[in-house]
Design a protein around this motif. Structure first.
Motif, short mmCIF file in Angstrom:
data_model
loop_
_atom_site.label_atom_id
_atom_site.label_comp_id
_atom_site.label_asym_id
_atom_site.label_seq_id
_atom_site.Cartn_x
_atom_site.Cartn_y
_atom_site.Cartn_z
N SER A 175 7.34 6.00 1.37
CA SER A 175 7.89 6.03 2.70
C SER A 175 6.34 6.69 3.73
CB SER A 175 8.94 7.07 3.40
OG SER A 175 8.29 8.31 2.97
N ASP A 176 6.14 6.03 4.82
CA ASP A 176 4.99 6.31 5.53
C ASP A 176 5.48 6.61 6.89
OD1 ASP A 176 3.88 2.79 5.81
OD2 ASP A 176 5.68 3.96 6.77
N HIS A 177 6.36 7.07 7.27
CA HIS A 177 7.05 7.41 8.66
C HIS A 177 6.63 8.77 8.98
CE1 HIS A 177 10.30 9.31 6.82
NE2 HIS A 177 10.64 8.10 6.09
N GLN B 223 -3.01 8.34 4.51
CA GLN B 223 -3.15 7.68 3.36
C GLN B 223 -2.09 6.97 2.79
OE1 GLN B 223 -4.02 10.65 0.18
NE2 GLN B 223 -5.95 11.22 0.98
N ARG B 224 -0.97 7.20 3.20
CA ARG B 224 0.34 6.17 2.69
C ARG B 224 0.26 5.07 3.53
NH1 ARG B 224 5.47 9.86 1.89
NH2 ARG B 224 4.55 11.39 0.47
N ARG B 225 -0.01 4.85 4.74
CA ARG B 225 -0.12 3.69 5.62
C ARG B 225 -1.29 2.82 5.14
NH1 ARG B 225 1.28 5.92 11.60
NH2 ARG B 225 3.43 6.39 11.07
N LYS B 226 -2.49 3.38 4.71
CA LYS B 226 -3.72 2.64 4.42
C LYS B 226 -3.34 2.07 3.05
CE LYS B 226 -8.02 1.38 4.83
NZ LYS B 226 -8.32 0.64 6.16
N THR B 227 -2.69 3.05 2.01
CA THR B 227 -2.34 2.20 0.93
C THR B 227 -1.56 1.21 0.85
OG1 THR B 227 -2.59 4.55 -0.29
CG2 THR B 227 -1.34 2.83 -1.28
N ARG B 228 -0.57 1.14 1.78
CA ARG B 228 0.28 0.10 1.86
C ARG B 228 -0.53 -1.21 2.52
NH1 ARG B 228 5.74 -0.13 1.62
NH2 ARG B 228 5.76 2.13 2.00
N GLU B 229 -1.18 -1.05 3.43
CA GLU B 229 -1.82 -2.03 4.26
C GLU B 229 -2.91 -2.70 3.02
OE1 GLU B 229 -6.01 -1.93 6.66
OE2 GLU B 229 -4.45 -0.78 7.62
N LEU B 230 -3.44 -1.98 2.32
CA LEU B 230 -4.32 -2.63 1.11
C LEU B 230 -3.57 -3.15 0.12
CD1 LEU B 230 -7.44 -0.04 0.94
CD2 LEU B 230 -7.27 -2.03 2.01
N LEU B 231 -2.51 -2.67 -0.10
CA LEU B 231 -1.48 -3.31 -1.31
C LEU B 231 -1.24 -4.53 -0.76
CD1 LEU B 231 0.38 -0.50 -2.83
CD2 LEU B 231 -1.43 -1.75 -3.82
N HIS B 232 -0.74 -4.51 0.62
CA HIS B 232 -0.28 -6.07 1.34
C HIS B 232 -1.49 -7.25 1.15
CE1 HIS B 232 1.89 -8.82 3.93
NE2 HIS B 232 0.76 -8.82 4.62
N TYR C 113 -0.60 -11.14 -8.44
CA TYR C 113 0.18 -9.71 -8.90
C TYR C 113 1.31 -9.46 -8.41
CZ TYR C 113 -4.66 -9.11 -10.73
OH TYR C 113 -6.04 -8.99 -11.61
N ARG C 114 1.95 -8.99 -9.48
CA ARG C 114 3.45 -8.42 -9.00
C ARG C 114 3.47 -7.19 -8.34
NH1 ARG C 114 9.19 -8.17 -12.22
NH2 ARG C 114 10.54 -8.06 -10.26
N ILE C 115 3.52 -6.94 -7.06
CA ILE C 115 3.35 -5.56 -6.37
C ILE C 115 4.67 -5.54 -5.79
CG2 ILE C 115 1.85 -4.32 -4.83
CD1 ILE C 115 -0.44 -6.02 -5.13
N LEU C 116 5.26 -4.35 -6.02
CA LEU C 116 6.51 -3.88 -5.31
C LEU C 116 6.30 -2.70 -4.39
CD1 LEU C 116 8.85 -4.16 -8.46
CD2 LEU C 116 8.31 -5.81 -6.58
N TYR C 117 6.43 -2.77 -3.24
CA TYR C 117 6.21 -1.71 -2.28
C TYR C 117 6.87 -1.78 -0.87
CZ TYR C 117 3.48 -5.56 0.32
OH TYR C 117 2.97 -6.68 0.73
N ASP C 118 8.02 -2.62 -0.92
CA ASP C 118 9.02 -2.52 0.23
C ASP C 118 10.38 -2.40 -0.24
OD1 ASP C 118 7.23 -3.00 2.41
OD2 ASP C 118 6.99 -5.25 2.19
N ARG D 144 2.41 -0.84 -14.41
CA ARG D 144 0.91 -0.49 -14.92
C ARG D 144 0.51 0.38 -14.14
NH1 ARG D 144 -1.81 -6.46 -16.34
NH2 ARG D 144 0.09 -7.16 -17.77
N ILE D 145 0.50 0.41 -12.71
CA ILE D 145 -0.10 1.48 -11.79
C ILE D 145 0.84 1.84 -10.51
CG2 ILE D 145 -2.16 1.63 -10.02
CD1 ILE D 145 -3.48 -0.92 -11.36
N VAL D 146 0.64 3.10 -10.68
CA VAL D 146 1.28 3.88 -9.53
C VAL D 146 0.41 4.49 -8.86
CG1 VAL D 146 3.05 5.71 -8.96
CG2 VAL D 146 3.55 4.16 -11.09
N PRO D 147 0.09 4.05 -7.40
CA PRO D 147 -0.70 4.66 -6.45
C PRO D 147 0.14 5.79 -5.89
CG PRO D 147 -0.78 2.22 -5.92
CD PRO D 147 0.43 2.52 -7.08
N SER D 148 -0.64 6.91 -5.58
CA SER D 148 0.28 8.10 -5.25
C SER D 148 -0.71 9.04 -4.30
CB SER D 148 0.54 8.99 -6.48
OG SER D 148 1.22 10.20 -5.99
#
Length: 276
Positions: free
Chosen positions: A121-123, A132-141, A149-154, A170-174
């Motif tokens: 969540s980034d709220h 950091q949370r919002r920037k990570t989501r923005e770049l993953l999008h 790539y199969r990216i699950l973020y929503d 494979r990867i977990v951004p944290s």
């Protein structure tokens, strides 16, 4: 939760003040710090982020600084990784070294069907926390829009599905939350995925789960190398299998052997206490 946030009302009354996480440079605690948290101070100064109730805490004295000691990492207790039920939490607090029935995921990174899992969540109300949370989501999008790539973020999923999904990725951004260390880190270690996390080089903790490019892959706090690091891992899963495996092994070993190690660590803390 963080390497900052010193409770001065407590600090002045005790001989030893043990924290889960400490800044490696202890002198930083003697300087004014925005929101009394080092990384929030960084985003306030470098990006001009202002929290709704922003304040700058004054530093502690040299005498108070001398009381700081390293306690133990939240992951050492591990109650959330084992279960979210109240009974599991209670047993985790009372008998932490008996509470590790983890089944480590052993599927190699190259055989996993999900590239990235980011159920975060980034709220958050505080901009210095949510950045950091919002920037990570923005770049993953951005990556998801330009690659296959199969990216699950929503979307929200059950905790059981979340843990299962992590074992297949494979990867977990944290990114950081209210503090630098998140339960997600330990869930990632247990799942055998690669932990991609903002650099933890400023921080000291015990047990030390954060060894750059050995147990996790760090990226810069300004996100300048986030996509290159992400792409490097995705294109070389065999190379980063070593990082995923070492992160998992060190975490599981600390939980299995924890009773003896914790006793020794705690006795060393007590040995530091001098009677007034």
């Amino acid at each position: 939760d963080s390497s900052g946030t010193i409770r001065r009302d407590v600090l002045r009354k005790v001989d030893i003040y043990a924290k889960n996480y400490l800044l490696k440079d202890r002198d930083l605690y003697r300087l004014p710090m925005y929101q009394n948290v080092y990384f929030r101070d960084y985003y306030h100064k470098h990006l001009g982020l202002e929290d709704h109730e922003g304040r700058t805490a004054q530093g502690i004295s040299q005498e108070e600084q001398a009381k700081l000691r390293l306690g133990w990492n939240l992951g050492f207790l591990n109650w959330k990784v084992v279960g979210k039920r109240r009974l599991a939490r209670l047993l985790g607090y009372l008998y932490p070294y008996r509470n590790f029935r983890l089944k480590p995921a052993l599927t190699p990174l190259g055989d996993r069907r999900i590239d990235i899992s980011y159920r975060v969540s980034d709220h958050q109300h505080a901009p210095t926390v949510s950045f950091q949370r919002r920037k990570t989501r923005e770049l993953l999008h951005q990556v998801a829009s330009t690659t296959s790539y199969r990216i699950l973020y929503d979307g929200m999923i059950s905790y059981r599905k979340y843990r299962s999904e992590m074992r297949e990725c494979r990867i977990v951004p944290s990114p950081f939350g209210w503090g630098e260390v998140c339960f997600r880190d330990f869930e990632c270690f247990e799942a055998g995925a690669v932990l991609l996390k903002p650099s933890m080089e400023h921080l000291e903790t015990w047990p030390n789960y954060y060894v750059p490019n050995v147990t996790y892959v760090p990226f810069a706090w300004d996100f300048s190398d986030f996509i290159p690091k992400l792409t490097e891992i995705l294109e070389n899963p065999e190379k980063y299998q070593l990082v995923a495996s070492e992160g998992q092994n060190r975490y599981l070993q600390s939980t299995i052997l924890g009773a003896h190690d914790f006793t020794e660590h705690f006795l060393n803390l007590l040995a530091d206490v001098t009677n007034p």
